[in-house]
Design a protein around this motif. Structure first.
Motif, mmCIF file in Angstrom:
data_model
loop_
_atom_site.group_PDB
_atom_site.id
_atom_site.type_symbol
_atom_site.label_atom_id
_atom_site.label_comp_id
_atom_site.label_asym_id
_atom_site.label_seq_id
_atom_site.Cartn_x
_atom_site.Cartn_y
_atom_site.Cartn_z
ATOM 1 N N GLY A 220 0.798 -1.218 0.000
ATOM 2 C CA GLY A 220 0.000 0.000 0.000
ATOM 3 C C GLY A 220 0.831 1.270 0.000
ATOM 4 N N ILE A 221 0.201 2.372 0.457
ATOM 5 C CA ILE A 221 0.800 3.689 0.269
ATOM 6 C C ILE A 221 2.084 3.890 1.082
ATOM 7 C CG2 ILE A 221 -1.365 4.783 -0.416
ATOM 8 C CD1 ILE A 221 -1.606 5.896 2.417
ATOM 9 N N VAL A 222 2.173 3.283 2.278
ATOM 10 C CA VAL A 222 3.392 3.437 3.073
ATOM 11 C C VAL A 222 4.561 2.753 2.371
ATOM 12 C CG1 VAL A 222 4.543 2.835 5.240
ATOM 13 C CG2 VAL A 222 2.187 3.690 5.277
ATOM 14 N N ALA A 223 4.344 1.526 1.926
ATOM 15 C CA ALA A 223 5.404 0.794 1.218
ATOM 16 C C ALA A 223 5.793 1.505 -0.072
ATOM 17 C CB ALA A 223 4.936 -0.632 0.926
ATOM 18 N N GLU A 224 4.802 1.992 -0.806
ATOM 19 C CA GLU A 224 5.084 2.690 -2.067
ATOM 20 C C GLU A 224 5.932 3.932 -1.826
ATOM 21 O OE1 GLU A 224 1.181 3.377 -3.532
ATOM 22 O OE2 GLU A 224 0.870 1.281 -4.161
ATOM 23 N N GLU A 225 5.626 4.672 -0.757
ATOM 24 C CA GLU A 225 6.394 5.875 -0.459
ATOM 25 C C GLU A 225 7.826 5.531 -0.047
ATOM 26 O OE1 GLU A 225 7.451 9.908 0.296
ATOM 27 O OE2 GLU A 225 6.138 8.829 -1.083
ATOM 28 N N MET A 226 7.995 4.481 0.756
ATOM 29 C CA MET A 226 9.344 4.095 1.168
ATOM 30 C C MET A 226 10.175 3.653 -0.029
ATOM 31 S SD MET A 226 9.026 2.234 4.903
ATOM 32 C CE MET A 226 7.997 0.876 4.354
ATOM 33 N N VAL A 227 9.609 2.820 -0.903
ATOM 34 C CA VAL A 227 10.348 2.338 -2.070
ATOM 35 C C VAL A 227 10.682 3.502 -3.002
ATOM 36 C CG1 VAL A 227 10.162 0.934 -4.166
ATOM 37 C CG2 VAL A 227 9.481 -0.025 -1.956
ATOM 38 N N ARG A 228 9.734 4.417 -3.201
ATOM 39 C CA ARG A 228 9.999 5.578 -4.046
ATOM 40 C C ARG A 228 11.186 6.375 -3.515
ATOM 41 N NH1 ARG A 228 10.178 10.503 -3.854
ATOM 42 N NH2 ARG A 228 9.464 10.553 -1.689
ATOM 43 N N GLY A 234 19.123 6.265 -4.552
ATOM 44 C CA GLY A 234 20.156 5.321 -4.973
ATOM 45 C C GLY A 234 20.073 3.940 -4.364
ATOM 46 N N GLY A 235 19.012 3.626 -3.625
ATOM 47 C CA GLY A 235 18.846 2.305 -3.033
ATOM 48 C C GLY A 235 18.210 1.313 -3.984
ATOM 49 N N THR A 236 18.044 0.076 -3.526
ATOM 50 C CA THR A 236 17.593 -1.007 -4.418
ATOM 51 C C THR A 236 16.306 -1.694 -3.965
ATOM 52 O OG1 THR A 236 18.933 -2.676 -3.246
ATOM 53 C CG2 THR A 236 19.990 -1.485 -5.072
ATOM 54 N N TRP A 237 15.636 -1.177 -2.948
ATOM 55 C CA TRP A 237 14.414 -1.835 -2.465
ATOM 56 C C TRP A 237 13.357 -1.915 -3.570
ATOM 57 C CZ3 TRP A 237 12.461 0.127 2.950
ATOM 58 C CH2 TRP A 237 13.445 -0.094 3.916
ATOM 59 N N THR A 238 12.539 -2.968 -3.453
ATOM 60 C CA THR A 238 11.370 -3.112 -4.323
ATOM 61 C C THR A 238 10.140 -3.400 -3.459
ATOM 62 O OG1 THR A 238 11.592 -5.509 -4.597
ATOM 63 C CG2 THR A 238 12.822 -4.110 -6.144
ATOM 64 N N MET A 239 8.969 -3.248 -4.062
ATOM 65 C CA MET A 239 7.732 -3.596 -3.359
ATOM 66 C C MET A 239 7.729 -5.078 -2.994
ATOM 67 S SD MET A 239 5.837 -0.908 -2.878
ATOM 68 C CE MET A 239 4.162 -1.544 -2.649
ATOM 69 N N ALA A 240 8.332 -5.906 -3.851
ATOM 70 C CA ALA A 240 8.387 -7.343 -3.571
ATOM 71 C C ALA A 240 9.238 -7.638 -2.346
ATOM 72 C CB ALA A 240 8.929 -8.092 -4.793
ATOM 73 N N ASP A 241 10.312 -6.878 -2.154
ATOM 74 C CA ASP A 241 11.142 -7.061 -0.952
ATOM 75 C C ASP A 241 10.299 -6.856 0.303
ATOM 76 O OD1 ASP A 241 13.670 -7.558 -2.150
ATOM 77 O OD2 ASP A 241 13.988 -5.416 -2.454
#
Length: 555
Positions: A220-228, A234-241
């Motif tokens: 959801g929106i919290v995860a989307e904001e963190m990944v963005r 310059g980080g590598t996180w994804t929603m799947a992570d």
């Protein structure tokens, strides 16, 4: 520079159980967090609900040491069933992790990328672990347990001197990232103790978790904001992570020593294995009747051997096969004990090689016993002071820098001077090794809930606290006692400044020890229950001015 604050002893309140009242005991690193736990108990929660309230409140008021963007390890005792269990909410590496991101052109470790910014951050475990605990072992919904933290973040609080000092210390790195600057340096200046510090973004994230549980953080929106925010920096996180993260329930390590049962943390904590190995070595030694010099000698030699094994063998149990039967065997410990010379230090270079700056003081620990005898020993972390110093956009979540706890460059020390090999090498989805050592010590008439922050010194602090409890010391004496530390490499004894007489130091040096005089370290929080008198006591480390150990009657 590290912050180990020296201050006056925390407030202690002692109250006895009677036939008409039942007491609860909480010791944490911040008075507001302790009060949050007590508030939750008054609302009908148990020790687990109180732990959730304490942990999330610490995320708000003690972000230099723990938070939603970090992880934790926790021991839980269920009084009704007698069962002890361990919750592993350790952070994990993102799938796209690459050791090349943490190595300079000359092959040396890149401490900037491993400690600062989004590449330093593992996928957080705290929200998943707290939601798991609430659902399986708590009595209250998350919206009740998270209410004190949400109120603190919304209404504001005055930063402690420790937090203000940490912000000033990390100001250069915080200044790299707009969200970090906005959170910790409003108006361009580091927050100070007289400021009213509000955290509306984290408050909103806490409200989302309270409403939706773990999915409110990992999708959801919290995860989307963190990944963005992570990717933009310059980080590598994804929603799947994030979506793939799960807290794990594991079986604690149990070891018997001097008529007491010690229940402690299994891997991915290295601490419980090391404590058990040290106690097994010491089991054949009469420490009580030794002079101070030889007591320290045997303690240090046991520490040295356990840390050598720590560096060689331990890692994430979901990825690494470890010789646990050997490491926890009293027969293996017998052999290690025989290798200790009675009048001479063992040089670490004499032991088989293992694939080792000062140990850090951040991370936090709290201990809880509720009125029914349920217990929680929980250690939370973002790794070093203020973690990565990277706030993930409008989520308000300060991310950890736990990637440095992997052996990013084989044979090279991490920020705590620990060396690791392939067992703790970074792999996508893998959890980095931890020193966190939440523990219970159970005797016939007395028990203790114990733990501490302190990087690699956590292990020896908890060990020395266990021995002090077994020797009959109370909660205040355990937290206040002076400390020593040895971790195999560097090959020296760290001694708390002013703790040993000159003649003892002289004799240790004559035995071949290098002595490193250091200021105080750690921030131990201990709860003791003397069942023979039915009295609970709680104590926070007198080295910190922020903590509160408190006992209160709950009807």
């Amino acid at each position: 520079m590290l912050f180990a604050v020296l201050a006056t002893t925390c407030l202690l309140a002692h109250a006895a159980d009677t036939a008409h009242t039942k007491t609860v005991a909480i010791a944490s690193a911040n008075a507001a967090a302790t009060e949050a736990g007590l508030e939750t108990l008054r609302k009908g929660g148990n020790a687990v609900d109180a732990a959730i309230a304490v942990a999330t409140s610490l995320s708000v008021v003690q972000p230099e040491a723990s938070g939603l963007g970090g992880g934790f390890l926790a021991l839980i005792h269920n009084a009704a069933t007698g069962k002890d269990t361990f919750i592993d909410a350790r952070e994990m590496a993102p799938q796209a992790v690459s050791t090349a991101d943490y190595v300079n052109k000359d092959g040396s470790p890149n401490r900037d990328t491993s400690l600062n910014g989004p590449l330093a951050a593992g996928i957080p475990g705290s929200p998943a672990g707290l939601a798991y605990m609430a659902k399986k072992y708590g009595k209250l919904p998350l919206k009740v347990s998270l209410a004190p933290a949400i109120r603190l973040a919304d209404e504001g609080f005055h930063p402690t001197r420790s937090l203000a000092a940490s912000i000033k210390h990390r100001a250069d790195v915080l200044g790299r990232y707009p969200a970090s600057s906005a959170k910790f340096m409003p108006g361009g200046n580091p927050a100070v103790s007289t400021d009213l510090f509000r955290d509306p973004d984290q408050a909103q994230t806490l409200k989302t978790i309270a409403e939706k549980g773990a999915p409110g953080f990992y999708t959801g929106i919290v995860a989307e904001e963190m990944v963005r925010a992570v990717k933009a920096a310059g980080g590598t996180w994804t929603m799947a992570d994030l979506a793939s993260y799960r807290a794990h329930e594991r079986t604690p390590i149990t070891v018997d020593y001097a008529g007491y049962k010690v229940i402690t943390a299994p891997p991915p904590s290295s601490g419980g294995v090391a404590v058990a190995e040290i106690l097994n070595i010491l089991r054949g030694i009469d420490l009580k009747n030794m002079d101070q010099v030889h007591r320290i000698h045997y303690l240090v030699e046991a520490m040295r051997r356990a840390f050598r094994d720590h560096n060689e063998y331990l890692g994430d149990p979901d990825f690494v096969s470890m010789p646990m039967d050997m490491l926890l065997s009293p027969f293996y410990a017998d052999g290690l004990r025989q290798s200790i010379l009675p009048e001479r230090a063992t040089s670490s270079s004499w032991l088989p090689a293992a694939h080792a700056p000062e140990p850090g003081m951040h991370t936090t620990h709290f201990s809880i016993i509720d009125k029914d005898g349920n217990m929680v020993s929980m250690t939370c972390t973002v790794n070093t002071t203020l973690g990565s110093a990277f706030v993930a956009g409008k989520s308000g979540v300060l991310l950890n820098n736990e990637m440095d706890d992997f052996a990013l460059v084989a044979g090279k020390p991490n920020a705590f001077g620990l060396i690791g090999g392939s067992a703790n090498a970074p792999v996508g989805g893998k959890r980095m090794l931890s020193s966190m050592t939440p523990s219970f010590v159970i005797g016939k008439d007395r028990l203790a809930v114990i733990g501490s922050p302190g990087g690699s010194t956590i292990i020896t602090q908890v060990l020395e606290g266990i021995l002090a409890f077994i020797d009959g010391k109370n909660a205040g004496e355990i937290t206040a006692q002076k400390r020593i530390h040895h971790q195999y490499l560097p090959d020296r004894i760290d001694v708390e400044s002013g703790s040993l007489p000159a003649d003892v130091l002289g004799k240790l040096k004559a035995m071949g020890y290098e002595i490193n005089d250091r200021e105080s370290w750690g921030n131990m929080n201990v709860v003791v229950w003397d069942k023979s008198t039915n009295v609970k006591s709680a104590a926070s480390d007198p080295r910190s001015h922020d903590g509160l150990g408190k006992v209160e009657s709950i009807h």
